[in-house]
Design an enzyme around this catalytic site. Structure first.
Site, PDB file in Angstrom:
ATOM      1  N   GLY A 190       0.656  -1.192   0.181  1.00  0.00           N
ATOM      2  CA  GLY A 190       0.117  -0.049  -0.120  1.00  0.00           C
ATOM      3  C   GLY A 190       0.819   1.048  -0.047  1.00  0.00           C
ATOM      4  O   GLY A 190       1.812   1.086   0.316  1.00  0.00           O
ATOM      5  N   SER A 191       0.383   2.359  -0.558  1.00  0.00           N
ATOM      6  CA  SER A 191       1.051   3.612  -0.213  1.00  0.00           C
ATOM      7  C   SER A 191       0.744   4.152   1.037  1.00  0.00           C
ATOM      8  O   SER A 191       0.010   3.433   1.872  1.00  0.00           O
ATOM      9  CB  SER A 191       0.409   4.649  -1.174  1.00  0.00           C
ATOM     10  N   GLY A 192       1.465   5.307   1.466  1.00  0.00           N
ATOM     11  CA  GLY A 192       1.208   5.621   2.717  1.00  0.00           C
ATOM     12  C   GLY A 192       2.432   5.357   3.862  1.00  0.00           C
ATOM     13  O   GLY A 192       2.630   5.922   5.117  1.00  0.00           O
ATOM     14  N   HIS A 193       3.426   4.562   3.004  1.00  0.00           N
ATOM     15  CA  HIS A 193       4.603   4.025   4.074  1.00  0.00           C
ATOM     16  C   HIS A 193       6.068   5.032   3.378  1.00  0.00           C
ATOM     17  O   HIS A 193       7.097   4.536   3.791  1.00  0.00           O
ATOM     18  CB  HIS A 193       4.816   2.584   3.843  1.00  0.00           C
ATOM     19  N   HIS A 222      -0.182   0.317   8.953  1.00  0.00           N
ATOM     20  CA  HIS A 222      -1.418   0.669   8.625  1.00  0.00           C
ATOM     21  C   HIS A 222      -2.313   1.809   9.398  1.00  0.00           C
ATOM     22  O   HIS A 222      -3.595   1.829   9.095  1.00  0.00           O
ATOM     23  CB  HIS A 222      -2.323  -0.411   7.976  1.00  0.00           C
TER      24      HIS A 222
END
Ligand SMILES: Nc1ncnc2c1ncn2[C@@H]1O[C@H](COP(=O)(O)OP(=O)(O)O)[C@@H](O)[C@H]1O
Ligand SMILES: [Mg+2]
Lengths: 218, 357
Positions: B54-57, B219
């Site tokens: 996922g993106s956001g990391h 997350h």
């Protein structure tokens, strides 16, 4: 609408349209459920996937049921992501495999389609009942449909039985401790929350029932 | 919600477009499907190393694409696994004729999407292998959970394996190394705040002023336990003890066997850390915790390691595997040998990690 007790291509299209409506309407609610025991994306994932399916509908109108379901599976795999994408995607691909070339499905064939969908979900995710996943909605639904079928119920009563069982299955996820998926990381803290994937699964079945049975006097 | 975005719907894409413009010498970005890839890909004769999630990391994974690290990274929506077509197309685009290794973090979604990508890439005739990273000691058992999550060790494994691929390891040797590196990593994280997924617009969970979440993933999700907030030293002690005292961890995973082109179940064991072990120590910010606070944690981690007879050979301190703007931190210890240490020191040139070149 035929007088025969079957599910045709038009009803499959109506199902997908109603599912897209239902998941759009439930987007925030599903995301809230996922925020409690997951990562707050299930509603967005499902909505994104079924809007993609909705956009494909015009291209599906000439296809047989197997081809329609295959396109749905591929669209979900390519747009949902997360755990739900491969699970529902594989489910629809397996459903496509048992309906390939069909223009309409008998009540028995609908049962096989639902069974294949569940088998696909289980094959991909390897969850057993009780793990607090979509399997906990889908399994009782398939069983209830089968039971209704073998006692001679028509398509709509059998689908109604499936929806009722799925919704009861959804409620039954609340006291469960998750052992699959992201919610399993919470351990006991997952208890007391309704599983988002089971919830979306019941919505899909409800949309199927509505597509087939609205306007029919079951 | 206050964020420097134009719209939740375009956030991931615009961020990637910005990265491509900022680092045209290092990376390119492909859309539909989305993947970040080395500007000089394909590197002929080299095993291609591909990760995703996922993106956001950020900077993981896209920021680790470049010389000496990843050949491609596949970003999903925020906190949502990428789809199989992304990994499949990335593999086709960057492979240099020597096979492809997928590095996969252990989350149900990531695992299933990479499994499908593996099957697709294999059907296409690509030589493909995959290794799972599952280092989060907050997850105790693998029987009643999805198994340990892939967290901090992922960054270190990507660095070590990227260097090995750059050096010319073949697919079998690289796979063995990746597995060994992954099995030797252990992490534990905590959060002071939650974070806000742009599409949702409000924090994933609420945390009071005097509370913290311990045993979180990456997350923005709640952790294993909510506890009263404690001073940094106590937090560092709690996280480092969880890692240092973690017993042997056994799990059964499904791995793609390139020789039979089928999935097989294998059982893998992570041996506990022991007196005399040498490690890379990684103190990671979840995105909102400043470097100065990470050093407060490191100071104590260093003491704890010394007390347990663990030799810290190298350190990495900073925000490398984040949860958007979450405040919090994770600690990772990865046991190394001379080979892994040499690969750690090897040159790397990516948007997010760069030394020796
Ligand atoms: N192994 C599995 N088998 C069946 N269903 C699963 C499994 N893992 C997760 N799920 C379902 O997926 C749902 C979460 O979907 P979603 O939020 O879209 O993906 P993610 O967990 O990757 O964020 C859960 O509520 C659960 O019903
Ligand atoms: Mg989710």
């Amino acid at each position: 609408m035929t007088d025969r007790d079957t599910l045709g291509r038009k009803e499959i299209a109506a199902w997908l349209e109603l599912a897209a409506d239902a998941l759009q309407a439930a987007r925030d609610a599903l995301t809230e459920l996922d925020a409690a025991i997951g990562d707050a994306d299930h509603g967005f994932n499902m909505d994104r996937g079924f809007q993609k399916v909705r956009s494909l509908l015009p291209t599906l109108s000439q296809q047989d049921i197997g081809s329609m379901l295959k396109s749905v599976g591929m669209a979900l795999i390519g747009s949902v992501g997360g755990a739900a994408g491969p699970l529902y995607g594989t489910g629809f691909l397996r459903a496509a495999a048992v309906t390939s070339g069909q223009q309409e499905l008998s009540p028995e064939a609908v049962g096989s389609m639902l069974k294949a969908m569940l088998a696909g979900i289980v094959e991909r995710g390897r969850a057993t009942p009780g793990a607090k996943t979509m399997v906990d909605a889908m399994t009782p639904a398939v069983e209830a449909y089968d039971r209704a079928q073998t006692t001679g119920a028509g398509l709509c009563p059998a689908l109604q039985a499936a929806v009722d069982a799925a919704e009861e299955g959804v409620r039954a996820t609340i006291p469960m401790q998750a052992t699959k998926g992201r919610a399993s990381y919470l351990g006991e803290r997952s208890i007391g929350h309704q599983d988002p994937g089971a919830t979306s699964c019941a919505l899909l079945l409800k949309a199927l029932h509505s597509a087939v049975c609205r306007g029919r006097n079951a | 919600m206050k964020k420097l975005i134009n719209s939740p719907n375009t956030f991931v894409r615009e961020s990637l477009e910005g990265m491509a413009r900022a680092h045209p010498d290092l990376v390119r970005v492909h859309f539909d499907p989305t993947f970040v890839y080395r500007a000089d890909a394909p590197v002929l004769g080299k095993v291609a190393l591909i990760s995703g999630g996922g993106s956001g990391h950020e900077p993981m994974h896209g920021g680790f694409v470049g010389h000496g690290m990843l050949d491609a990274a596949c970003p999903g929506e925020v906190f949502t696994s990428p789809t199989p077509d992304q990994m499949h197309e990335a593999a086709k685009a960057v492979h240099g004729g020597a096979g492809v290794l997928f590095l996969v973090k252990n989350y149900a979604g990531d695992v299933m999407n990479f499994e499908m990508a593996t099957e697709l890439a294999h059907a296409e005739g690509l030589q493909i292998a995959s290794v799972l990273v599952d280092d989060d000691v907050a997850v105790k058992d693998s029987l009643y959970t999805q198994g340990r999550r892939g967290v901090g060790a992922t960054v270190l494994v990507e660095k070590i394996c990227g260097a090995a691929a750059q050096k010319g390891y073949d697919l079998a040797r690289l796979t063995t190394l990746a597995r060994r590196a992954a099995l030797n990593g252990r992490s534990m994280g905590m959060a002071l705040t939650s974070c806000t997924v742009p599409a949702k617009g409000s924090p994933t969970f609420e945390l009071g002023e005097g509370e913290m979440e311990v045993g979180i993933g990456i997350h923005g999700e709640p952790g294993r336990q909510r506890m009263p907030l404690a001073p940094a030293d106590s937090i560092a002690d709690m996280l480092s003890q969880a890692i240092l005292d973690d017993p042997a961890y056994t799990r059964t995973i499904r791995e793609w066997d390139p020789s039979t082109a089928a999935w097989k179940e294998i059982s893998l064991v992570s041996e506990p850390l022991r007196r005399g072990d040498r490690v890379v120590a990684f103190v990671n910010s979840m995105g909102g915790t400043p470097l100065a606070e990470l050093y407060v944690l490191y100071r104590r981690l260093d003491e704890a390691c010394a007390g347990s007879g663990i030799h810290i050979e190298r350190t990495l301190i900073g925000p490398y595997i984040t949860s958007l703007e979450m405040q919090g931190a994770s600690l990772t210890l990865l046991r190394v040998d001379d080979e892994m240490l040499g690969l750690w020191d090897a040159p790397v040139k990516t948007p997010g990690l760069r030394w020796g070149i």
